[in-house]
Design a protein around this motif. Structure first.
Motif, PDB file in Angstrom:
ATOM      1  N   THR A   1       0.831  -1.209   0.000  1.00  0.00           N
ATOM      2  CA  THR A   1       0.000   0.000   0.000  1.00  0.00           C
ATOM      3  C   THR A   1       0.866   1.260   0.000  1.00  0.00           C
ATOM      4  O   THR A   1       0.343   2.372  -0.016  1.00  0.00           O
ATOM      5  N   GLY A   2       2.171   1.073   0.046  1.00  0.00           N
ATOM      6  CA  GLY A   2       3.082   2.223   0.072  1.00  0.00           C
ATOM      7  C   GLY A   2       3.435   2.694  -1.326  1.00  0.00           C
ATOM      8  O   GLY A   2       2.987   2.132  -2.339  1.00  0.00           O
ATOM      9  N   PHE A   3       4.277   3.711  -1.382  1.00  0.00           N
ATOM     10  CA  PHE A   3       4.656   4.362  -2.637  1.00  0.00           C
ATOM     11  C   PHE A   3       5.309   3.356  -3.602  1.00  0.00           C
ATOM     12  O   PHE A   3       4.847   3.150  -4.732  1.00  0.00           O
ATOM     13  N   LEU A   4       6.349   2.689  -3.129  1.00  0.00           N
ATOM     14  CA  LEU A   4       7.050   1.738  -3.989  1.00  0.00           C
ATOM     15  C   LEU A   4       6.212   0.477  -4.221  1.00  0.00           C
ATOM     16  O   LEU A   4       6.137  -0.030  -5.343  1.00  0.00           O
TER      17      LEU A   4
ATOM     18  N   ARG B   1      -2.740  -3.808   6.812  1.00  0.00           N
ATOM     19  CA  ARG B   1      -3.583  -3.526   7.984  1.00  0.00           C
ATOM     20  C   ARG B   1      -4.690  -2.559   7.575  1.00  0.00           C
ATOM     21  O   ARG B   1      -4.518  -1.807   6.598  1.00  0.00           O
TER      22      ARG B   1
ATOM     23  N   LYS C   1      -6.689   0.883   7.745  1.00  0.00           N
ATOM     24  CA  LYS C   1      -6.137   2.207   8.065  1.00  0.00           C
ATOM     25  C   LYS C   1      -7.156   3.303   7.768  1.00  0.00           C
ATOM     26  O   LYS C   1      -7.954   3.162   6.836  1.00  0.00           O
TER      27      LYS C   1
ATOM     28  N   ARG D   1      -9.392  -0.701   1.086  1.00  0.00           N
ATOM     29  CA  ARG D   1      -8.084  -0.171   0.694  1.00  0.00           C
ATOM     30  C   ARG D   1      -7.653  -0.748  -0.657  1.00  0.00           C
ATOM     31  O   ARG D   1      -7.160  -0.021  -1.522  1.00  0.00           O
TER      32      ARG D   1
ATOM     33  N   ASP E   1      -0.048  -7.099  10.988  1.00  0.00           N
ATOM     34  CA  ASP E   1       0.433  -5.869  11.596  1.00  0.00           C
ATOM     35  C   ASP E   1       1.896  -6.071  11.965  1.00  0.00           C
ATOM     36  O   ASP E   1       2.211  -6.823  12.887  1.00  0.00           O
ATOM     37  N   LEU E   2       2.735  -5.401  11.231  1.00  0.00           N
ATOM     38  CA  LEU E   2       4.176  -5.586  11.441  1.00  0.00           C
ATOM     39  C   LEU E   2       4.649  -4.984  12.760  1.00  0.00           C
ATOM     40  O   LEU E   2       5.791  -5.174  13.160  1.00  0.00           O
TER      41      LEU E   2
ATOM     42  N   CYS F   1       8.889  -4.815   1.276  1.00  0.00           N
ATOM     43  CA  CYS F   1       9.032  -3.354   1.099  1.00  0.00           C
ATOM     44  C   CYS F   1       8.620  -2.582   2.351  1.00  0.00           C
ATOM     45  O   CYS F   1       8.999  -1.428   2.510  1.00  0.00           O
TER      46      CYS F   1
ATOM     47  N   TYR G   1      15.873   6.031  11.296  1.00  0.00           N
ATOM     48  CA  TYR G   1      15.510   5.329  10.060  1.00  0.00           C
ATOM     49  C   TYR G   1      16.729   4.647   9.438  1.00  0.00           C
ATOM     50  O   TYR G   1      16.730   3.432   9.199  1.00  0.00           O
TER      51      TYR G   1
ATOM     52  N   LYS H   1      17.492   0.608   9.344  1.00  0.00           N
ATOM     53  CA  LYS H   1      17.584  -0.070   8.036  1.00  0.00           C
ATOM     54  C   LYS H   1      18.927  -0.818   7.949  1.00  0.00           C
ATOM     55  O   LYS H   1      19.000  -1.900   7.354  1.00  0.00           O
TER      56      LYS H   1
ATOM     57  N   SER I   1      18.162   4.960  -3.604  1.00  0.00           N
ATOM     58  CA  SER I   1      18.535   6.232  -2.946  1.00  0.00           C
ATOM     59  C   SER I   1      17.250   7.017  -2.660  1.00  0.00           C
ATOM     60  O   SER I   1      16.353   6.471  -2.034  1.00  0.00           O
TER      61      SER I   1
HETATM   62  N1  LIG Z   1      10.715   6.576  -0.278  1.00  0.00           N
HETATM   63  C1  LIG Z   1      12.014   6.662  -0.346  1.00  0.00           C
HETATM   64  O1  LIG Z   1      12.582   7.710  -0.662  1.00  0.00           O
HETATM   65  C2  LIG Z   1      12.849   5.464  -0.058  1.00  0.00           C
HETATM   66  C3  LIG Z   1      12.327   4.266   0.366  1.00  0.00           C
HETATM   67  N2  LIG Z   1      13.154   3.197   0.599  1.00  0.00           N
HETATM   68  C4  LIG Z   1      12.634   1.930   1.084  1.00  0.00           C
HETATM   69  O2  LIG Z   1      11.615   1.482   0.206  1.00  0.00           O
HETATM   70  C5  LIG Z   1      10.628   0.764   0.931  1.00  0.00           C
HETATM   71  C6  LIG Z   1       9.266   1.305   0.597  1.00  0.00           C
HETATM   72  O3  LIG Z   1       9.238   2.686   0.939  1.00  0.00           O
HETATM   73  P1  LIG Z   1       7.993   3.599   0.550  1.00  0.00           P
HETATM   74  O4  LIG Z   1       7.092   2.844  -0.327  1.00  0.00           O
HETATM   75  O5  LIG Z   1       8.541   4.885   0.104  1.00  0.00           O
HETATM   76  O6  LIG Z   1       7.336   3.790   1.982  1.00  0.00           O
HETATM   77  P2  LIG Z   1       5.824   4.104   2.347  1.00  0.00           P
HETATM   78  O7  LIG Z   1       5.853   4.815   3.648  1.00  0.00           O
HETATM   79  O8  LIG Z   1       5.119   4.721   1.225  1.00  0.00           O
HETATM   80  O9  LIG Z   1       5.211   2.648   2.563  1.00  0.00           O
HETATM   81  C7  LIG Z   1       5.452   1.919   3.694  1.00  0.00           C
HETATM   82  C8  LIG Z   1       4.660   0.664   3.632  1.00  0.00           C
HETATM   83  O10 LIG Z   1       4.885  -0.098   4.819  1.00  0.00           O
HETATM   84  C9  LIG Z   1       3.629  -0.442   5.382  1.00  0.00           C
HETATM   85  N3  LIG Z   1       3.638  -0.528   6.833  1.00  0.00           N
HETATM   86  C10 LIG Z   1       4.127   0.378   7.696  1.00  0.00           C
HETATM   87  N4  LIG Z   1       3.862  -0.019   8.943  1.00  0.00           N
HETATM   88  C11 LIG Z   1       3.188  -1.201   8.860  1.00  0.00           C
HETATM   89  C12 LIG Z   1       2.656  -2.090   9.803  1.00  0.00           C
HETATM   90  N5  LIG Z   1       2.770  -1.868  11.099  1.00  0.00           N
HETATM   91  N6  LIG Z   1       2.028  -3.200   9.377  1.00  0.00           N
HETATM   92  C13 LIG Z   1       1.901  -3.449   8.057  1.00  0.00           C
HETATM   93  N7  LIG Z   1       2.402  -2.646   7.110  1.00  0.00           N
HETATM   94  C14 LIG Z   1       3.037  -1.517   7.509  1.00  0.00           C
HETATM   95  C15 LIG Z   1       2.730   0.701   4.994  1.00  0.00           C
HETATM   96  O11 LIG Z   1       1.393   0.298   5.166  1.00  0.00           O
HETATM   97  P3  LIG Z   1       0.240   1.372   5.461  1.00  0.00           P
HETATM   98  O12 LIG Z   1      -0.198   1.840   4.125  1.00  0.00           O
HETATM   99  O13 LIG Z   1      -0.778   0.564   6.158  1.00  0.00           O
HETATM  100  O14 LIG Z   1       0.834   2.435   6.310  1.00  0.00           O
HETATM  101  C16 LIG Z   1       3.152   0.917   3.567  1.00  0.00           C
HETATM  102  O15 LIG Z   1       2.546  -0.018   2.743  1.00  0.00           O
HETATM  103  C17 LIG Z   1      10.990   0.883   2.400  1.00  0.00           C
HETATM  104  O16 LIG Z   1      11.620  -0.293   2.797  1.00  0.00           O
HETATM  105  C18 LIG Z   1      11.964   2.043   2.435  1.00  0.00           C
HETATM  106  O17 LIG Z   1      12.883   1.915   3.484  1.00  0.00           O
HETATM  107  C19 LIG Z   1      14.483   3.260   0.377  1.00  0.00           C
HETATM  108  C20 LIG Z   1      15.041   4.406  -0.068  1.00  0.00           C
HETATM  109  C21 LIG Z   1      14.287   5.616  -0.289  1.00  0.00           C
END
Ligand SMILES: NC(=O)C1=CN([C@@H]2O[C@H](COP(=O)(O)OP(=O)(O)OC[C@H]3O[C@@H](n4cnc5c(N)ncnc54)[C@H](OP(=O)(O)O)[C@@H]3O)[C@@H](O)[C@H]2O)C=CC1
Ligand SMILES: CCCCCCCCCCCCCCCC(=O)SCCNC(=O)CCNC(=O)[C@H](O)C(C)(C)COP(=O)(O)OP(=O)(O)OC[C@H]1O[C@@H](n2cnc3c(N)ncnc32)[C@H](O)[C@@H]1OP(=O)(O)O
Length: 515
Positions: free
Chosen positions: A19-22, A45, A47, A55, A85-86, A111, A204, A208, A230
């Protein structure tokens, strides 16, 4: 036919952080290039009052997934959202779900992480270290597992200047840190945090790095690789240029600059701005998944996903390009005209913070109070300046990342795969990328329509006139005060007036002669 796309067909893939950016871009690319994949399990989870299904529905109905629906019409049937839930030690996955995951998963992309710089160490350890450990334990019980790909960051060793594709040990073992988080109270953790993170700037990057150590120590006989991106930015090419959906990294600062809040940053113009488009990271990650599963390298390979050594851009140049993009694509209702300068001098930064950031915010809040509204600008400005101060570490340094593995992987790809899973940033045109980035920020983050551009331009013109008027008035007042107090200023003034008079008289006289 793409070998990578074919490899993922029929596979059951587990993604954390989908659900995150990447995660979203990775999932989108998987569905678009391998619509025959069996299933994608996403650990997630609920949200913001939304259930897992809501979602998923929202993600699949977003603009990012528009193309996927054409190539994979039954995409919703291929996603299995699994509650997890991580933050919890056992990841809170139900027995039945766990059974299915263990028996079916072929590939894991890990991720999920907390990417906040100011997270409490306990939380950052839980998410970036303990959860990784738990996932590895799960992975070790997956009989069909072919590869486990861990997403780290190129900044996990940002305390070094030159970073190789190796795992650098931290002084304290991750296991000890994980154990201590269980019994130490918050106050003690706060006290020891600076000592633990040492010369890293935040929890952070430190956690990591610990996460990578855990990967190394708990890898057992798993087939693992680590990808270190990066600064991840908006999409470069796919599924369309400029897509972005959060404020991390440069995106928040682009908004702050475009809206005229942020006008100076403490940053080194000649430092490398190691930005990497999110689709490039997704492509490399998928290529790494394929290579790791097919070739089963003897050791854990680390892949730097960076741009600096292939096609460097510098903060000064990038700032300039961002400002140029604002000319074409202005944001609506700007507070002031966009202008952002990089300065390396601390005193100059403090001056700009006082004059260009805090003073206008105070004046605006005074105006809001006068008109019976709630003041908010000072609070917003303080928050912004705090954010900027946290990013400054990355704006004032350059790093060198070795990229042998990334280059090796590129050479292993067939020409078709090099095209479909392109991660060769030498082809990236920064000017074009930055323009699309600014456009994407406007469209997808600010939700502003392009139809509003002429009005936004007019608003900026008005702000420019106000700016000139204000400066002229300020100059006149200052001059008037000076004349009243200093004989020298009066003499200078008399000299200027008489010079202008003579100049005009000369022109009038020469005009009369001609006639
Ligand atoms: N963005 C950047 O500039 C960079 C990112 N990275 C790495 O890339 C990876 C992805 O980053 P990015 O996509 O930007 O990050 P985001 O913050 O966009 O996404 C984080 C993800 O982790 C999930 N998450 C966080 N906490 C929990 C939890 N307790 N239980 C389940 N899921 C959880 C989030 O879920 P939810 O939607 O529910 O919050 C979300 O899907 C990471 O490992 C980061 O370290 C590395 C270099 C640069
Ligand atoms: C000319 C221009 C050139 C541009 C040039 C830029 C260069 C920029 C280089 C970056 C270099 C990073 C390099 C690391 C690369 C990794 O590997 S890390 C991965 C990326 N991670 C990040 O970027 C996380 C950074 N963010 C954070 O840690 C936290 O948001 C902060 C900065 C500590 C702020 O915490 P906080 O005060 O609790 O704020 P938070 O709750 O997050 O949000 C509060 C408000 O601020 C807003 N906000 C959050 N983040 C931001 C942001 N970055 N900016 C603005 N507003 C923000 C939120 O939307 C929110 O608004 P409201 O909803 O209240 O209206």
């Amino acid at each position: 036919m793409s070998m990578i796309a074919a490899f993922y067909s029929g596979k059951s893939i587990l993604i954390t952080g989908a659900t995150g950016f990447l995660g979203k871009v990775l999932m989108e690319k998987l569905f678009r290039t391998s619509p025959d994949l069996k299933v994608i399990y996403i650990l997630m989870r609920p949200k913001s009052g939304q259930t897992l299904q809501q979602r998923v529905f929202q993600i699949l109905n977003s603009k990012l997934f528009e193309k996927v629906k054409d190539v994979c019409p039954n995409v919703h049937e291929k996603i299995r959202a699994i509650y997890a839930d991580l933050n919890q030690n056992d990841l809170a996955i139900s027995k039945e779900d766990m059974q299915e995951l263990l028996s079916c998963t072929n590939i894991v992309f890990h991720c999920a992480a907390t990417v906040r710089f100011d997270d409490h160490l306990r939380h950052a350890v839980q998410l970036n270290v303990t959860a990784t450990q738990q996932l590895l334990l799960m992975a070790s019980q997956m009989p069909k597992l072919e590869a486990f790909i861990h997403i780290s960051t190129a900044f996990s060793n940002c305390n070094l200047k030159h970073i190789d594709e190796v795992i650098y040990p931290c002084p304290v073992e991750p296991k000890k840190i994980i154990d201590s988080m269980e019994w130490l109270d918050d106050a003690i953790i706060d006290e020891i945090t600076p000592k633990l993170i040492g010369d890293r700037p935040n929890t952070y990057t430190y956690t990591k790095a610990l996460g990578e150590m855990v990967v190394q120590q708990e890898s057992r006989n798993l087939n693992i690789a680590i990808v270190r991106p990066s600064i991840v930015g908006a999409t470069w090419q796919e599924p369309f240029p400029g897509w972005v959906d959060n404020l991390n990294g440069p995106s928040g600062l682009i908004i702050a600059a475009g809206k005229g809040f942020l006008r100076a940053i403490r940053g080194t113009p000649k430092a490398v701005a190691d930005l990497i488009p999110v689709d490039t990271v997704a492509n490399l990650t998928l290529a790494v998944g394929w290579y790791t599963a097919v070739n089963r390298p003897k050791s854990t390979l680390i892949y730097h996903c960076t741009s600096g050594n292939f096609n460097p851009c510098y903060w000064g140049k990038m700032g300039f390009q961002v400002l140029a993009a604002f000319e074409k694509i202005p944001f609506e209702r700007a507070f002031r005209r966009p202008y952002a300068d990089f300065t390396t001098n601390t005193i100059t930064t403090q001056y700009w913070n006082a004059v260009s950031h805090r003073a206008p915010a105070i004046i605006y809040d005074f105006y809001l109070r006068l008109t019976g509204r709630k003041p908010r600008m000072t609070k917003l400005m303080n928050r912004l300046l705090r954010t900027v101060s946290m990013l400054e570490y990355f704006l004032n340094r350059s790093w060198e990342w070795s990229t042998y593995n990334t280059e090796m992987l590129m050479s292993e790809l067939s020409p078709e795969d090099q095209r479909v899973f392109n991660f060769d940033v030498r082809q990236l045109n920064w000017l074009e990328y930055i323009e699309n980035y600014v456009l994407g920020v406007k469209k997808y983050l600010l939700k502003e329509d392009m139809a509003g551009v002429p009005k936004a331009k007019q608003h900026l013109k008005r702000l420019r006139n106000i700016h000139y008027l204000f400066n002229t008035a300020l100059l006149l007042i200052a001059w008037r005060l000076l004349i009243a107090r200093s004989q020298m200023a009066r003499n200078v003034w008399l000299f200027i007036v008489s010079f202008c008079y003579k100049f005009l008289s000369y022109f009038r006289a020469s005009g009369t002669l001609k006639v």
